[in-house]
Design an enzyme around this catalytic site. Structure first.
Site, PDB file in Angstrom:
ATOM      1  N   CYS A 385       0.830  -1.203   0.000  1.00 54.76           N
ATOM      2  CA  CYS A 385       0.000   0.000   0.000  1.00 54.76           C
ATOM      3  C   CYS A 385       0.867   1.257   0.000  1.00 54.76           C
ATOM      4  O   CYS A 385       1.381   1.624  -1.047  1.00 54.76           O
ATOM      5  CB  CYS A 385      -0.994  -0.033   1.156  1.00 54.76           C
ATOM      6  SG  CYS A 385      -2.387   1.051   0.847  1.00 54.76           S
ATOM      7  N   HIS A 514      -3.309  -5.012   0.620  1.00 56.29           N
ATOM      8  CA  HIS A 514      -2.660  -5.546   1.828  1.00 56.29           C
ATOM      9  C   HIS A 514      -2.773  -7.071   1.803  1.00 56.29           C
ATOM     10  O   HIS A 514      -3.620  -7.648   2.488  1.00 56.29           O
ATOM     11  CB  HIS A 514      -3.350  -5.013   3.079  1.00 56.29           C
ATOM     12  CG  HIS A 514      -3.067  -3.576   3.356  1.00 56.29           C
ATOM     13  ND1 HIS A 514      -1.902  -3.151   3.958  1.00 56.29           N
ATOM     14  CD2 HIS A 514      -3.788  -2.469   3.113  1.00 56.29           C
ATOM     15  CE1 HIS A 514      -1.933  -1.833   4.077  1.00 56.29           C
ATOM     16  NE2 HIS A 514      -3.067  -1.381   3.565  1.00 56.29           N
ATOM     17  N   GLU A 516      -1.180  -9.190   3.216  1.00 61.12           N
ATOM     18  CA  GLU A 516      -0.931  -9.816   4.525  1.00 61.12           C
ATOM     19  C   GLU A 516      -2.215 -10.283   5.198  1.00 61.12           C
ATOM     20  O   GLU A 516      -2.205 -11.204   6.002  1.00 61.12           O
ATOM     21  CB  GLU A 516      -0.159  -8.855   5.446  1.00 61.12           C
ATOM     22  CG  GLU A 516      -0.875  -7.573   5.863  1.00 61.12           C
ATOM     23  CD  GLU A 516      -0.652  -6.396   4.917  1.00 61.12           C
ATOM     24  OE1 GLU A 516      -0.358  -6.632   3.723  1.00 61.12           O
ATOM     25  OE2 GLU A 516      -0.780  -5.242   5.362  1.00 61.12           O
TER      26      GLU A 516
HETATM   27  N1  GLN Z   1      -2.027   6.663   3.234  1.00 64.35           N
HETATM   28  C1  GLN Z   1      -2.154   5.971   2.007  1.00 64.35           C
HETATM   29  C2  GLN Z   1      -3.562   6.052   1.432  1.00 64.35           C
HETATM   30  O1  GLN Z   1      -4.475   6.418   2.107  1.00 64.35           O
HETATM   31  C3  GLN Z   1      -1.733   4.521   2.186  1.00 64.35           C
HETATM   32  C4  GLN Z   1      -2.659   3.734   3.025  1.00 64.35           C
HETATM   33  C5  GLN Z   1      -2.104   2.407   3.463  1.00 64.35           C
HETATM   34  O2  GLN Z   1      -0.904   2.190   3.436  1.00 64.35           O
HETATM   35  N2  GLN Z   1      -2.961   1.526   3.905  1.00 64.35           N
HETATM   36  O3  GLN Z   1      -3.762   5.767   0.277  1.00 64.35           O
END
Ligand code: GLN
Length: 538
Positions: A385, A514, A516
């Site tokens: 992300c 994500h 994970e």
């Molecule tokens: N802050 C970033 C977004 O909102 C990444 C979010 C994250 O890593 N889950 O897109």
């Protein structure tokens, strides 16, 4: 008829009640029962999405887009099932439902009170999973500690359920400390905690005693006598190296059979050997792989906590075990490289690097420096992300020559917003609607033939879970691709860049998702598996 097992906590928080809950569930599942789990969080937040990770740990994301307590992650990993978001009940949800009904006149002129209206709402929510699918057991973990003000109504609700004829068992997880100067395990805190529980009207069926060393017979009989349970129903839950061994620790004490006996049930199957084999294989592993996690949610007062990244840690473990190595995780605070740029060369000793998800401004430049180092020095890299967004920023700045390129989250005035708001997010922020408005839950990505990511997953369409407001700015995709980034996974409409990789690198993979959250002990997440394989080769 479904059976409910209520898990409460005593003496202190942070006892590993979530893992205990998951392990009880696993044991019943391995013996042939259909099991699910729920978590009750007594806080007033509607969900965990607005909580700071260092305060409450990781925000777990469900397949259906819930932002909830990290314990649900343990349940999913142990039970190998997807748990929907309504399995997390908070005070905020309960009260807002009750107040909404009151405003709609649903209580017909009655005085709306904590008992029975709030407790009725709680019971309705606890009973919902059994109405929606065929289940034998619902294990419900009540957050907080017995004696707190905030969980009293939840305890009252589960007390009432027994009287109303539901099949209920109550398990109390307590702490039995060893006082070093005395050299003895002390049971008094447990006695008091059970006393508080019984004052509420709940007599536990089992006491699960968390302690450093196993609880001995002397302590066991003392706990039994003072807590009004049989000696055999005091279950020891000592510290262990591998959390996935806990179901086996319980099995040795016949916990499953004891639970079933109380409910007049019998073991239906024995699928334990597979789990035992898995644990045995993991124990044999000697070879290590050094993985650096470069993040920022570590410090809380004078202590360091890694709970903010719990699913990343578990995913690394699963993938490492699958490849017969032990993960040696190095925690690196990205802010270090901002204060001391020369320290970046410490990354050299790592076999692989992960930049996990994150929000806000701090530590960003340190993460970008980390990614640059990994890219230039051919160190296996996995970006999750934010870890993908910053990989794009780094590439834009240092390869595409877009000086000052950034994510609009970090620098609103950047000349090159290579990462920008997902368009529908703009109105949420303008209207200050922060709760549950990110792009959340599982979305499909179509993987490009011939890419590493496609090879890792071994299929064309994959569903991974998301939690973000920003995305790769579509305006820059062509330029980034011309300069060498391969966007190996896109949303079906091709607008969102879901995966990227660098073909000339040993392993440089990042994703907007994500992955994970979908890793399971015996089924590692493909990108993590790829990272570990590349890290071993390095
Ligand atoms: N802050 C970033 C977004 O909102 C990444 C979010 C994250 O890593 N889950 O897109």
């Amino acid at each position: 008829m479904v059976n409910y097992i209520i898990v409460t906590g005593g003496v202190i928080s942070g006892l590993g009640k979530g893992i205990t809950t998951a392990s009880i569930g696993k044991l019943l599942q391995l013996h042939g029962y259909r099991v699910t789990a729920m978590k009750i969080d007594p806080y007033i937040n509607y969900d965990a999405g607005t909580l700071r990770p260092t305060e409450h740990g990781e925000v777990w994301v469900t397949e259906d887009g819930g932002e909830i307590d990290q314990d649900l992650g343990h349940y999913e990993r142990f039970l190998d099932i997807n748990i929907p978001k309504y399995h997390n009940i908070t005070t905020g949800q309960v009260y807002s439902a009750v107040i909404e009904k009151e405003r709609k006149g649903k209580y017909l002129g009655k005085t709306v009170q904590p008992i029975p209206h709030v407790t009725d709402e709680i019971k309705k929510r606890i009973r919902r999973p059994a109405e929606e699918s065929k289940l034998d057991f619902i294990i419900i973990e009540i957050g907080g500690t017995v004696g707190d003000y905030e969980n009293v109504l939840f305890l009252e609700a589960v007390r009432q359920m027994k009287l109303e004829g539901d099949n209920m068992l109550y398990v109390h997880v307590t702490y039995v400390p060893t006082i070093e100067t005395l050299g003895e395990q002390k049971t008094k805190p447990t006695q008091h905690s059970v006393k508080a529980l019984r004052e509420i009207g709940i007599q536990p069926d089992f006491i699960i005693a968390r302690s450093e060393k196993p609880v001995d017979d002397v302590r066991r009989s003392k706990i039994a006598l003072f807590c009004n349970v049989k000696e055999e129903d005091v279950i020891s839950n000592p510290d262990i190296d591998n959390i996935y061994e806990l179901p086996l620790v319980f099995e040795k004490q016949n916990l499953c059979e004891k639970i079933l006996n109380k409910l007049n049930l019998r073991k239906k199957k024995n699928n334990l050997p597979e789990w035992e084999k898995f644990i045995k294989e993991v124990k044999k592993i000697k070879k290590k792989v050094k993985i650096g996690i470069v993040g920022k949610y570590f410090d809380i007062g004078a202590f360091k906590l890694f709970d903010s990244y719990i699913s990343v840690i578990e995913a690394v473990k699963h993938a490492a075990w699958h490849n017969k190595v032990k993960p040696d995780i190095k925690w690196i605070d990205s802010k270090t490289f901002e204060k001391h740029p020369e320290k970046i060369s410490m990354l050299k000793e790592l076999d692989g690097i992960i930049v996990p998800g994150g929000f806000g401004l701090s530590g960003i430049e340190g993460k970008i420096a980390t990614i640059k180092y990994a890219r230039e020095n051919n160190i296996p890299y996995l970006g999750l992300c934010l870890g993908m967004q910053l990989a794009v920023v780094e590439y834009a700045r240092n390869v595409c020559g877009l000086e000052g390129a950034n994510s609009a989250e970090i620098d609103k005035n950047t000349p090159y917003p290579v990462i920008d708001f997902i368009p529908e997010q703009i109105k949420f922020i303008r209207e200050s609607r922060y709760g549950a408005t990110m792009r959340l839950g599982a979305y499909p990505a179509v993987l490009k033939e011939g890419t590493l990511v496609r090879k890792l997953y071994g299929k064309k369409t994959v569903y991974e879970r998301h939690r973000h407001r920003y995305e790769v700015n579509p305006k820059y995709v062509d330029l980034l691709e011309k300069n060498g980034i391969v966007f190996s996974g896109k949303s079906p409409d091709k607008v969102l860049m879901e995966f990227m990789e660098l073909p000339n690198h040993r392993f440089f993979v990042a994703t907007q998702a994500h992955p994970e959250f979908k890793s399971r002990p015996m089924k590692p997440s493909p990108p993590f598996d790829g990272l570990i394989k590349a890290s071993i080769k390095k």
